[in-house]
Design a protein around this motif. Structure first.
Motif, PDB file in Angstrom:
ATOM      1  N   ASN A 106       6.475   1.713   2.804  1.00  0.00           N
ATOM      2  CA  ASN A 106       6.607   3.109   2.425  1.00  0.00           C
ATOM      3  C   ASN A 106       7.958   3.707   2.807  1.00  0.00           C
ATOM      4  O   ASN A 106       8.372   4.725   2.246  1.00  0.00           O
ATOM      5  N   ILE A 146       2.548  -1.482   6.030  1.00  0.00           N
ATOM      6  CA  ILE A 146       2.434  -0.184   5.357  1.00  0.00           C
ATOM      7  C   ILE A 146       3.657   0.686   5.662  1.00  0.00           C
ATOM      8  O   ILE A 146       4.230   1.323   4.774  1.00  0.00           O
ATOM      9  N   LEU A 171      -5.770   1.867  -2.535  1.00  0.00           N
ATOM     10  CA  LEU A 171      -6.451   2.353  -1.337  1.00  0.00           C
ATOM     11  C   LEU A 171      -7.485   1.343  -0.843  1.00  0.00           C
ATOM     12  O   LEU A 171      -7.672   1.168   0.363  1.00  0.00           O
ATOM     13  N   ILE A 219       0.844  -1.202   0.000  1.00  0.00           N
ATOM     14  CA  ILE A 219       0.000   0.000   0.000  1.00  0.00           C
ATOM     15  C   ILE A 219       0.873   1.244   0.000  1.00  0.00           C
ATOM     16  O   ILE A 219       1.646   1.484   0.921  1.00  0.00           O
ATOM     17  N   ASP A 220       0.752   2.044  -1.035  1.00  0.00           N
ATOM     18  CA  ASP A 220       1.500   3.294  -1.152  1.00  0.00           C
ATOM     19  C   ASP A 220       0.628   4.432  -0.648  1.00  0.00           C
ATOM     20  O   ASP A 220      -0.439   4.717  -1.217  1.00  0.00           O
ATOM     21  N   ILE A 221       1.063   5.081   0.427  1.00  0.00           N
ATOM     22  CA  ILE A 221       0.238   6.138   1.025  1.00  0.00           C
ATOM     23  C   ILE A 221       0.292   7.424   0.200  1.00  0.00           C
ATOM     24  O   ILE A 221      -0.515   8.334   0.417  1.00  0.00           O
ATOM     25  N   ARG A 222       1.206   7.516  -0.755  1.00  0.00           N
ATOM     26  CA  ARG A 222       1.307   8.715  -1.584  1.00  0.00           C
ATOM     27  C   ARG A 222       0.463   8.540  -2.847  1.00  0.00           C
ATOM     28  O   ARG A 222       0.968   8.457  -3.954  1.00  0.00           O
ATOM     29  N   THR A 223      -0.824   8.457  -2.648  1.00  0.00           N
ATOM     30  CA  THR A 223      -1.726   8.267  -3.782  1.00  0.00           C
ATOM     31  C   THR A 223      -2.164   9.606  -4.353  1.00  0.00           C
ATOM     32  O   THR A 223      -2.175  10.626  -3.680  1.00  0.00           O
TER      33      THR A 223
END
Length: 335
Positions: A188, A184, A146, A64-68
């Protein structure tokens, strides 16, 4: 000489989850003493589902990449909220009707609030991304990064608590999401760790599926096939409509919403985890596991047809291709 085992398994919808689950259930039904007879590592294969799942969720969180992008936040966030919202509403309704215990007799024997919520809560990510690759755009595929937050038992526990059913201690709720959060953070902080952990996701699926299946006695769940069929159809019908409408409201054509109206293969693991956190759900867990696994197969078959029909009606022509897809490394972990 090569035997195409993997290809044969993958011909079955959700095969990497369903086939090992069935093998484990057959062994539990006809040779139940096998794990005790051999013990050691062999016995551990039959009983290590929760341990394998803990590692599974760490690896999945790493993808999961939090920088979407804003679009991904809007699309993925909307589909995520609607999917878990539908599950929450059904949890409240059936929680008041059925309570915690499964139905004990009749055609609906084995159905429970736990089974319904677990099946509705999670989206088949691999299926969603494949359909978006054919009928959607590259950024629609990326929206799944997401939606991965649906994974695991946390939201199911929260839904059951909101429904007014047996509560979970805060330690159990936090413990249910900690592996995902840890993944996560790791993914990241280091992209190389993300890629490293992502490769392990599909490998673990058949192993925790087998361990889950080894806790099922097929003689006690003979009706689950028909109930699972009905549950799978219900997942598609009940979630596709609000997801389609929500996608249209935010400017989409509705195809992405319909493509998300499925049940994820690892959702079959949720009932056992919920029961381990609160033993009040133990009577419902075995039946719920089989029901959700059956629903996975049904939704995997139905959703592509429904998505294709909707795409044709709205005139959608896929723009995503393998070369243009965003780097969403969570792709292999759902069935």
């Amino acid at each position: 000489m090569q035997v195409p085992i993997k290809r044969a398994i993958e011909r079955v919808p959700g095969g990497m989850m369903v086939v090992p689950l069935l093998i484990g259930a057959l062994m539990a039904t006809f040779v139940p003493g096998t794990p005790h007879f051999f013990g050691s590592f062999t016995g551990a294969l039959f009983s290590g589902a929760l341990t394998i799942l803990a590692v599974f969720y760490v690896c999945m969180g790493a993808t999961i990449d939090i920088r979407t992008t804003p679009y991904i936040l809007k699309k993925g966030g909307t589909l995520l909220i609607v999917k878990i919202g539908v599950a929450a509403i059904l949890g409240v309704i059936f929680g008041h009707i059925l309570g915690i215990e499964p139905v004990s007799g009749g055609f609906f024997a084995g159905i429970s609030t736990l089974a319904i919520v677990a099946a509705m809560n999670d989206t088949n990510g691999g299926l969603y991304m494949a359909l978006m690759g054919q009928y959607g755009e590259s950024r629609d595929v990326g929206a799944y990064s997401l939606m991965t937050l649906e994974s695991g038992p946390f939201l199911t526990m929260v839904t059951l608590g909101v429904a007014g059913l047996s509560a979970f201690p805060w330690q159990a709720l936090v413990g249910a999401i900690l592996p995902l959060v840890a993944g996560i953070i790791i993914g990241n902080l280091d992209r190389e760790m993300r890629a490293f952990l992502a490769r392990a996701i599909p490998v673990m699926i058949p192993f925790f599926a087998f361990a889950l299946g080894s806790g099922l006695n097929l003689s006690k769940v003979w009706q689950s096939g028909l109930l699972g069929l009905g549950l799978g159809v219900a997942v598609v019908v009940v979630t596709a409509i609000p997801l389609f409408l929500a996608d249209r409201v935010i400017g989409g054509n509705g195809v992405a919403g319909v493509a998300a109206a499925s049940a994820a293969g690892n959702a079959a693991a949720v009932p056992a985890i919920v029961a381990s956190a609160n033993h009040a759900y133990a009577p419902a867990a075995a039946h719920a596991t089989v029901l959700v696994a059956a629903a996975v197969i049904v939704t995997t078959v139905l959703v592509p047809f429904v998505t294709a029909f909707v795409a044709k009606r709205v005139g959608a022509h896929g723009e995503a291709s393998e070369s243009r897809r965003p780097a969403v490394e969570a792709e292999p972990h759902r069935l």
